[in-house]
Design an enzyme around this catalytic site. Structure first.
Site, short mmCIF file in Angstrom:
data_model
loop_
_atom_site.label_atom_id
_atom_site.label_comp_id
_atom_site.label_asym_id
_atom_site.label_seq_id
_atom_site.Cartn_x
_atom_site.Cartn_y
_atom_site.Cartn_z
N ALA A 1 59.55 -62.02 40.07
CA ALA A 1 60.06 -60.77 40.64
C ALA A 1 59.89 -60.78 42.16
CB ALA A 1 59.34 -59.58 40.02
N GLY A 2 58.70 -61.09 42.63
CA GLY A 2 58.42 -61.05 44.06
C GLY A 2 59.21 -62.07 44.85
N GLY B 1 53.12 -60.26 46.13
CA GLY B 1 53.28 -61.09 44.93
C GLY B 1 54.48 -62.00 45.08
N ARG C 1 56.28 -60.56 18.18
CA ARG C 1 54.90 -60.99 18.45
C ARG C 1 53.85 -60.06 17.88
NH1 ARG C 1 55.95 -63.05 24.68
NH2 ARG C 1 57.11 -64.88 24.04
N SER D 1 53.90 -71.95 23.26
CA SER D 1 55.12 -71.15 23.34
C SER D 1 55.64 -70.65 22.00
CB SER D 1 56.22 -71.98 23.99
OG SER D 1 57.46 -71.34 23.81
N HIS E 1 48.31 -61.57 26.33
CA HIS E 1 49.30 -62.39 27.01
C HIS E 1 50.08 -61.63 28.08
CE1 HIS E 1 52.30 -65.41 27.59
NE2 HIS E 1 53.27 -64.69 27.09
N LEU F 1 60.81 -63.23 31.78
CA LEU F 1 61.48 -63.96 32.86
C LEU F 1 62.77 -63.24 33.22
CD1 LEU F 1 61.00 -67.67 31.74
CD2 LEU F 1 59.48 -66.19 33.01
N GLY G 1 55.64 -64.14 42.34
CA GLY G 1 56.13 -64.65 41.05
C GLY G 1 57.64 -64.47 40.97
#
Lengths: 667, 248
Positions: free
Chosen positions: A45-46, A41, A338, A285, A430, A470, A43
């Site tokens: 983190a990766g 991955g 949320r 957003s 999400h 994030l 993203g």
């Protein structure tokens, strides 16, 4: 294997991470050259983990299924990233960020992990700025902040509505530097097919080259899974089309416990579904709730007229609008977390107040903000504050500078101008808070196998606050894993290269080949998407925003039946030795069909309501969720036993030393 | 809506490729272009024909994975959108739509509409970064104030999604808009100035080695860019390059 040792260090909460870093074993620079690490991955983190591990001197191999690491779905995160910098001087601190995150997660996350996250959050911003990430700035040249749901301070750093893109490009640039130096070997258009264990330790993976269809063996001393969440089990979600559960499901089947699979975030502000052909949902957003007010008409007659196209929302007077979040939650108003905002929208729509044809949409209205900003600008410029047209024009310009790309995106999809008429929104899947169980070092229950970012379960409890995904992805990848992995690898300095000629690799490769052949030779009557859509419908109807025992039991049975039908009747065209997207999809959907069942099983077992998990049996007279701390203050970690129905529940009790566990209220 | 689709089919890099015609009916104007392609593929699969391969992922216009040259334009007839954000309401009932891959020597076709854009990655690997290690000891983010105008301009360059529409639209298959966006982002920020000379020289060198063409300032790239990256960036990169060449 059934014991869960979280490995949380002793001592006061605020000293744990510092102390732990000083206590754990290190690998010397000379020995790092002898060690290989696989990262799956690319993203936030990766990519951040790959770059940092390579900077430290490890040999890194990184895999992504997209054509470039820059395309991982972190790129689509819009609103921002939290950090306890307190640049605004509004009383923020590490403790407050920690407290908000634990409370926001409805007291179902680990104190020590969350505190560490809050602690390293400030370093992330420094690191990103040093890399050239162009965050928003004010006229004095300093960094700007905005506010997100569930908090009372402004701690969110942002780059218009493209914060995820800018952060990912920052991490990608750090990766590129290491790829250029040969320290990272990048495998684009490659999918991890299975984890290879030797003597109980993670020692490599089998990957598939998606262009040629060839299976490849890759050995390493440790394997890091950073493959993101599994929201696509619902078919329709804000995830990318390729986002999948396969990497984490494969390691689950090899012995990694899966924690809290039913904890899913349904985001309140997404563009509503428009038809059966819909392939994905688009998020608007959460930052929009800084300036947008959510409402439905007060009178059901107005709802009917709107649906028939005989009335426009702007024609409804203030007193005939129901700003239901401001009404129910005066303290947080439109900025409630949320899960709360999503359920409130569902409640109004279930009562018949949904404002589009499907009855599943509410308004997000910017007209008050446009007037407020317009008047402010007019005053500053010395212009007439009572000139309505001028005020509107000035106000719209301010809104455009803050959210321009989101408004444009909305207009392209819905074909309406959101500067002139309120947006229509509805909740959609999400993010998944659940994921692979990890200890304090982010290691799974398989030695040498780590899970970071959305793929693990550890930091967000039962509900994630906005702008925290994030933060967690980059915290894990830049600042946590690169330290903690050394503790494990310090035992591996004499191991030498991991040979891929060992029988374990052979066996794993054979079993993948046989599954691929099964798909290709099946020649059934239904496409892969046919099954994915059916699964998604079961999940949304019975494991969605609210759940009950009957529905969850039905879901389990229906998913089992669907899975059986899938293996009998799925049709995968083409062959296995070419670029074949249907074949890749078939593998992913087969894993979703197993995960879906475990998801429902987990939801059934947890009879309390907490965060995004709302059990209809557990609510108060006002319809608010009721937690059951006495019986459920634990992490549900599931151990794989041959099939999802036989998974065994192992409980990790959550201890709260620093925080008093209270009823979460945003009233 | 009923449409006639003329789609480029090419089984592999070595295949010569050809246009196939597929009529398609009952398309909703609210569908995205890729959802229309999904419908086509479902139909092809049910008839036992190989589905059309195309790149796509986020389907919200930010990942840069989707491509397609539609009726002679990268990402189709609408402006400031990627193919995944293009909606069928932009077409007329009964229209014939020609769908081809992004074409450039540096972007070889993998299959059907899928092309290999790894040349872009290699250009970035040659210098598209600021050399700073992760340590937790970098200076405080607010230690260097950055003029808002410069920060905004850097951001406007940084939003490039790396889709390759600029290359596909250019008669020379030049990658100048893409490369200049990255060079500009860093050259506008104080953090990026330290390595500015090496960066621009190395990135341009790699760009040339990948087989991209030269820029003749026709500006097609700017028109077709889904993110509205400005030609100004090319001018800025040319200045940077000239300066670096004398200095370097």
């Amino acid at each position: 294997m059934s014991n869960l040792i979280s490995g949380i260090p002793d001592g006061p909460l605020s000293d744990k991470w510092t102390k732990h870093k000083s206590d754990i074993n290190l690998v010397s620079p000379a020995n790092k050259r002898l060690i290989d690490i696989i990262v799956v991955g690319s993203g936030l983190a990766g990519a951040s983990a790959s770059a940092t591990l390579a900077e430290l001197g490890y040999n890194v191999k990184t895999f992504c299924f997209q054509d470039s690491p820059r395309r991982a779905h972190s790129i689509a995160a819009q609103g921002g990233i939290n950090a306890a910098k307190n640049y605004q001087g509004d009383g923020d601190s590490t403790y407050r960020l920690f407290y908000d995150t634990i409370k926001g997660g409805d007291y179902r996350s680990r104190e020590a992990n969350v505190y560490r996250l809050a602690e390293v959050s400030t370093n992330i911003i420094d690191q990103c700025v040093a890399q050239g990430v162009p965050f928003a700035r004010d006229y004095g040249g300093l960094l700007d902040n905005r506010s997100f749901g569930g908090v009372l301070v402004s701690r969110t750093f942002y780059a218009k509505g493209q914060t995820g893109q800018q952060l990912l490009l920052g991490a990608y640039s750090a990766m590129n530097r290491q790829i250029g130096r040969g320290q990272i070997k990048m495998y684009n258009r490659h999918e991890m097919m299975d984890l290879v264990l030797i003597d109980g330790k993670a020692r490599g993976i089998i990957a598939k080259n998606l262009v040629t269809g060839k299976l490849e063996r890759h050995g390493a001393h440790a394997v890091v899974i950073a493959s993101g969440g599994y929201g696509n089990v619902f078919f329709l979600s804000t995830n990318a089309m390729g986002s999948n559960v396969s990497a984490i499901w494969k390691i689950h089947k090899k012995g990694a416990h899966f924690a809290n699979p039913c904890f899913t975030q349904i985001h309140p502000t997404c563009i509503p579904v428009s038809g059966d052909y819909q392939s994905k949902l688009t998020l608007m957003s959460e930052s929009l709730r800084n300036d947008g007010r959510i409402w439905v008409p007060k009178n059901i007659e107005d709802v009917k007229l709107i649906r028939e196209g005989k009335l426009k929302p702007i024609e409804i007077d203030e007193e005939n609008r129901d700003y239901y979040l401001e009404r129910r939650y005066p303290a947080f108003g439109n900025l409630v977390p949320r899960d709360v905002a999503s359920r409130a929208a569902k409640e109004r729509c279930d009562e018949g107040f949904g404002i589009n044809k499907t009855g599943e949409a509410v308004y997000l209205d910017f007209s008050s903000a446009i007037i407020r900003y317009g008047k402010e600008k007019a005053y500053v410029k010395g212009l007439d504050e009572n000139d309505d047209l001028l005020v509107k024009k000035l106000g719209q310009a301010v809104i455009r500078s803050k959210y321009g790309n989101l408004f444009q995106m909305y207009e392209k999809i819905v074909d309406q101008n959101p500067y002139e008429t309120p947006m229509m929104i509805y909740p959609a899947v999400h993010y998944t808070m659940g994921g692979v169980w990890v200890d304090y070092n982010l290691m799974t229950s398989i030695p040498g196998c780590y899970a970071i970012g959305e793929a693990n379960f550890s930091d967000h409890g039962a509900n994630r606050l906005g702008a925290s995904a994030l933060m967690q992805g980059l915290a894990d990848g830049y600042f946590v894993l690169p330290y903690t992995i050394g503790d494990y690898l310090s035992d591996d300095i004499r191991t030498g290269k991991i040979s891929t000629d060992q029988p374990e690799f052979e066996k794993a490769e054979k079993s993948i080949e046989s599954q691929i052949n099964l798909f290709i030779n099946n020649k059934g009557k239904n496409s892969v998407d046919y099954y994915h859509k059916k699964l998604g419908k079961i999940m949304w109807d019975k494991c969605g925003m609210s759940r009950n025992e009957k529905g969850l039991r039905e879901a389990i049975k229906e998913i089992q039946d669907l899975r059986e039908d899938f293996y009998k009747n799925v049709n995968v065209p083409g062959s296995s030795d070419e670029y074949n997207e249907e074949l890749a999809k078939a593998g992913r959907v087969s894993d979703f069909l197993e995960l879906g069942e475990l998801f429902a099983k987990d939801g059934l077992e947890r009879t309390e309501s907490c965060g995004g998990h709302f059990r209809e049996e557990s609510k108060n007279s006002e319809g608010e969720a009721v937690r059951d701390d006495k019986n459920f203050t634990y992490v549900s970690a599931w151990e794989y036993n041959g099939e999802p129905s036989k998974a065994k529940l192992i409980k990790e009790k959550l201890n709260f030393e620093e925080i008093e566990v209270k009823t979460r209220s945003y009233k | 809506m009923n449409l006639i689709l003329k789609v480029w089919r090419q089984s592999s890099r070595d295949d010569k490729g050809r246009i196939e015609t597929y009529p398609i009916s009952d398309i909703s104007p609210d569908m995205s272009f890729l959802e229309m392609m999904d419908v086509l593929n479902e139909k092809l699969i049910s008839k036992g024909i190989d589905p059309v391969s195309f790149d796509h992922d986020c389907r919200e216009g930010i990942c840069g994975m989707c491509s397609m040259f539609i009726n002679g334009e990268a990402h189709g007839p609408d402006r400031l959108v990627t193919t995944c954000q293009l909606h069928m309401r932009k077409f007329k009932d009964g229209e014939t739509i020609i769908i081809e891959p992004f074409r450039a020597k540096a972007f070889p076709v993998i299959k059907d509409l899928v092309v290999d854009r790894s040349a872009f990655d290699r250009i970035q690997q040659a210098g598209g970064f600021i050399s700073v290690n992760t340590s937790g000891n970098t200076q405080d983010a607010n230690a260097i104030p950055i003029n808002k105008q410069d920060a905004d301009k850097a951001f406007d360059a940084a939003i490039c999604i790396g889709c390759g529409a600029c290359v596909a639209s250019c008669k020379n298959a030049s990658a100048m808009l893409f490369v200049s966006a990255k060079v500009s982002q860093y050259s506008l920020l104080p953090q990026g100035k330290v390595e500015a000379t090496d960066r621009v020289l190395n990135m341009v060198k790699q760009m040339d080695e990948e087989g991209f063409g030269n820029c003749t300032n026709t500006g097609a790239c700017e028109v077709e860019c889904p993110k509205g990256i400005s030609l100004e960036n090319i001018a800025r990169m040319n200045r940077e390059y000239l300066f670096a060449s004398f200095k370097g």
